[in-house]
Every structure is written in structure tokens, then in C-alpha cells.
Scaffold this motif. Structure first.
Motif, PDB file in Angstrom:
ATOM      1  N   TYR A  21      51.559  71.987  35.291  1.00  0.00           N
ATOM      2  CA  TYR A  21      52.993  72.272  36.326  1.00  0.00           C
ATOM      3  C   TYR A  21      52.607  71.794  37.833  1.00  0.00           C
ATOM      4  O   TYR A  21      53.333  72.449  38.899  1.00  0.00           O
ATOM      5  CB  TYR A  21      52.551  74.319  35.584  1.00  0.00           C
ATOM      6  CG  TYR A  21      53.669  73.943  34.499  1.00  0.00           C
ATOM      7  CD1 TYR A  21      54.659  73.151  34.167  1.00  0.00           C
ATOM      8  CD2 TYR A  21      52.572  74.677  33.148  1.00  0.00           C
ATOM      9  CE1 TYR A  21      55.063  73.342  32.153  1.00  0.00           C
ATOM     10  CE2 TYR A  21      52.739  74.835  31.640  1.00  0.00           C
ATOM     11  CZ  TYR A  21      53.895  74.052  31.634  1.00  0.00           C
ATOM     12  OH  TYR A  21      54.959  74.067  30.315  1.00  0.00           O
ATOM     13  N   TRP A  47      47.892  74.199  31.296  1.00  0.00           N
ATOM     14  CA  TRP A  47      49.050  74.902  32.430  1.00  0.00           C
ATOM     15  C   TRP A  47      48.383  73.921  34.111  1.00  0.00           C
ATOM     16  O   TRP A  47      49.767  74.605  34.800  1.00  0.00           O
ATOM     17  CB  TRP A  47      48.397  76.251  32.611  1.00  0.00           C
ATOM     18  CG  TRP A  47      48.904  76.924  31.564  1.00  0.00           C
ATOM     19  CD1 TRP A  47      48.055  77.344  30.286  1.00  0.00           C
ATOM     20  CD2 TRP A  47      49.673  77.606  31.647  1.00  0.00           C
ATOM     21  NE1 TRP A  47      49.360  78.651  30.016  1.00  0.00           N
ATOM     22  CE2 TRP A  47      50.261  78.037  30.758  1.00  0.00           C
ATOM     23  CE3 TRP A  47      51.008  77.904  32.853  1.00  0.00           C
ATOM     24  CZ2 TRP A  47      51.104  79.319  30.215  1.00  0.00           C
ATOM     25  CZ3 TRP A  47      52.297  79.049  32.558  1.00  0.00           C
ATOM     26  CH2 TRP A  47      51.869  79.333  31.248  1.00  0.00           C
ATOM     27  N   LEU A 105      50.869  81.020  37.007  1.00  0.00           N
ATOM     28  CA  LEU A 105      50.172  79.375  36.859  1.00  0.00           C
ATOM     29  C   LEU A 105      48.530  78.850  36.871  1.00  0.00           C
ATOM     30  O   LEU A 105      47.966  78.481  36.383  1.00  0.00           O
ATOM     31  CB  LEU A 105      50.889  77.801  37.637  1.00  0.00           C
ATOM     32  CG  LEU A 105      52.252  78.026  37.285  1.00  0.00           C
ATOM     33  CD1 LEU A 105      53.161  77.109  38.313  1.00  0.00           C
ATOM     34  CD2 LEU A 105      52.467  77.771  36.049  1.00  0.00           C
ATOM     35  N   PHE A 133      46.510  80.678  34.513  1.00  0.00           N
ATOM     36  CA  PHE A 133      46.358  80.447  32.539  1.00  0.00           C
ATOM     37  C   PHE A 133      45.873  78.866  33.005  1.00  0.00           C
ATOM     38  O   PHE A 133      45.430  78.377  31.967  1.00  0.00           O
ATOM     39  CB  PHE A 133      47.997  80.342  32.156  1.00  0.00           C
ATOM     40  CG  PHE A 133      48.438  81.676  31.966  1.00  0.00           C
ATOM     41  CD1 PHE A 133      48.151  82.318  30.543  1.00  0.00           C
ATOM     42  CD2 PHE A 133      49.379  82.579  32.508  1.00  0.00           C
ATOM     43  CE1 PHE A 133      48.398  83.354  29.679  1.00  0.00           C
ATOM     44  CE2 PHE A 133      49.724  83.294  32.145  1.00  0.00           C
ATOM     45  CZ  PHE A 133      49.431  83.537  30.506  1.00  0.00           C
ATOM     46  N   SER A 134      45.825  78.258  34.139  1.00  0.00           N
ATOM     47  CA  SER A 134      45.066  77.039  34.488  1.00  0.00           C
ATOM     48  C   SER A 134      43.878  77.353  35.197  1.00  0.00           C
ATOM     49  O   SER A 134      43.107  75.907  35.124  1.00  0.00           O
ATOM     50  CB  SER A 134      45.684  76.611  35.625  1.00  0.00           C
ATOM     51  OG  SER A 134      46.293  76.373  36.671  1.00  0.00           O
ATOM     52  N   GLN A 141      55.233  74.780  26.465  1.00  0.00           N
ATOM     53  CA  GLN A 141      54.490  75.213  26.009  1.00  0.00           C
ATOM     54  C   GLN A 141      54.605  74.866  24.535  1.00  0.00           C
ATOM     55  O   GLN A 141      53.143  75.165  24.054  1.00  0.00           O
ATOM     56  CB  GLN A 141      54.219  76.833  26.168  1.00  0.00           C
ATOM     57  CG  GLN A 141      53.874  77.131  27.841  1.00  0.00           C
ATOM     58  CD  GLN A 141      52.481  76.032  28.140  1.00  0.00           C
ATOM     59  OE1 GLN A 141      52.512  75.175  28.781  1.00  0.00           O
ATOM     60  NE2 GLN A 141      51.211  77.158  27.501  1.00  0.00           N
TER      61      GLN A 141
END
Length: 262
Positions: free
Chosen positions: A213, A210, A181, A184-185, A66
Motif C-alpha cells: 500500500y 501491508w 500502514l 502493520f507493514s 485485506q
């Protein structure tokens, strides 16, 4: 003399049953473990049941990635925008990332080789395997589970497959990671817009940094669950063999190879 014997006996223990899960040493392919560390630092150590080191490396990877914006730079590289990739990446932290990344690969390979040696040296003289643990808040026991069921549950929501095989710490960590995950994605939002045909809005709402991941994390949880179900089933079979030999096999029994028994 008693102390030496106690240490030798403890050294030959290859499995441990607790209310949080079943931990064991078994043969693994060092290259597969190392490749999972290549995919994401920490995954290889988690496959080895080295949870403290594995969780630490996973958290470090998230933090440093990040800070560098490495995933975003990778996305721009994939689409051919090299200049944008150079602009978005933060080189101040790049040299902190590389050594730990290489160490995770090397250490997971080295540890796998060492643990394989420990297993081979102690396999025949290993202590009796625990089959049941009862505590006030939880019960854990050895039994046969279905690998495909674990895979299917892991494919629905990561962590459910680990709960199926009673890996409490792994399931909790995986569930927290999944929520972080996905949140935030904006994956769920993007998937919703995709289902209703708004492709442009689906692409716009995604956070590529994000999102990148998710694929490795998702497939790792499936592999980890499947592998542990298979190995737990083998441990159950070994425990059953030990039980039958101990209570039902005569001490004078000898297997005579090459002689026909009438």
C-alpha cells in the motif's frame, strides 16, 4: 424571482473557504484523475475534493484487499510463484472487489468531465472569492505558498504538506493512514535493519500485504499536495484581480485592442 436568482448565484460559486481548508472547482485532466483511481480506488475522488466518496472508497479498498489478500498474491506473482499466489488469494470476496474498482475509475473520470463543464460555464460569472475566515478555533486565508516546500514536507512525513496548505481533514486522514500502514507493514523496523546491514532480517520482518500500500499512498500525497498548492495560488491570483477590478478599476474603463495608446 428572488429564489431563482439566489439559486443561480449559488450555482456559480466555484470555491469555498472554511476553517478546514479551501475547496474549489478548477480544470483537471480526466485521464490523470482516472489513473489515480486505477492506482488506488478513492484517490481520484480525493483529488476532486469529493472527500466523503473518496474516503469511503479508500477504506473499502483497504478492507476488501485485506480480506482477499490481493497484495500478497501480487507479490508471489511478481516473483513467479503462481501456485502460491493461487493458494493465498481468497476468491470468496474477489467478485465484490472488481465492480467497485471499475466503478471508482469510471465515476472519477465522469465526475471530472462534469466538473470541468461547470467551471467553464460559470468561470466568468462566479461569485467573489472569499479570502479570510476567522472562527474561534481556527483561521484560514488565501495566500501564495511555495509548491516545492509542500512537496518536501510531504516527502518527510505524509500529511505535513497538507497541513502546510491548510487541508485539515486530508491531513488528519493521511496521518492516520500513515501510522496504520507503517505499523502493520513493519516498514520502520525493516528500514532500521537495512541501515545496519542486516538485509535478511530486514526482508523477514516486512509484511508484504501491508507494504504494497505504501508506494502509491506516499507518491499520491506528494502529488495531491503539489497540485493543490498550484491551484490555491491560482485562486489567490484570481481573488486579487477581482479585488483590483472592484475597488480600483473605473467603470468606464475599456480595453481597446489594436489601438496604440499615447
Amino acid at each position: 424571482m428572488a429564489l431563482v436568482f439566489s439559486k443561480q448565484k449559488e450555482a456559480s460559486k466555484l470555491s469555498h473557504l472554511s476553517i478546514f481548508g479551501t475547496t474549489q472547482i478548477h480544470l483537471r485532466n480526466p485521464y490523470i484523475i482516472a489513473m489515480w483511481s486505477v492506482v488506488f480506488p478513492g484517490y481520484g475522488h480525493l483529488l476532486l475534493n469529493k472527500f466523503l466518496r473518496g474516503f469511503s472508497l479508500v477504506i473499502w479498498e483497504l478492507f476488501i484487499n485485506q480480506m482477499i489478500h490481493l497484495n500478497s498474491a501480487m507479490v508471489y506473482s511478481f516473483i513467479g510463484d503462481i501456485q502460491k499466489a493461487k493458494e493465498v488469494i481468497d476468491i470468496r470476496y474477489m467478485h465484490l472487489y472488481i465492480p467497485v474498482y471499475i466503478f471508482a475509475i469510471w465515476d472519477s473520470y465522469r465526475t471530472t468531465v462534469d466538473m470541468n463543464k461547470i467551471f467553464l460555464l460559470n468561470e466568468k460569472d462566479a461569485n467573489d472569492i472569499e479570502r479570510l475566515v476567522i472562527k474561534p478555533f481556527e483561521i484560514n486565508y488565501l495566500d501564495k505558498r511555495v509548491p516545492i516546500s509542500a512537496v518536501l514536507w510531504s516527502m518527510t512525513i505524509p500529511s505535513l504538506g497538507q497541513l502546510y496548505i491548510h487541508r485539515i481533514f486530508g491531513a488528519f486522514f493521511t496521518l492516520v493512514m500513515t501510522v496504520v500502514l507503517v505499523h502493520f507493514s513493519h516498514f520502520i523496523e525493516a528500514f532500521h535493519y537495512l541501515l545496519i546491514g542486516e538485509l535478511k532480517k530486514s526482508t523477514q520482518v516486512l509484511n508484504a500485504q501491508w507494504l504494497l500500500y505504501l508506494p502509491s499512498f506516499y507518491f499520491f500525497t506528494i502529488y495531491d499536495t503539489y497540485m493543490n498548492v498550484v491551484e490555491n495560488n491560482k485562486l489567490y491570483d484570481t481573488e486579487q484581480k477581482q479585488f483590483l477590478r472592484k475597488y480600483y478599476q473605473s467603470n468606464t474603463f475599456q480595453l481597446k485592442k489594436g489601438i496604440k495608446v499615447k
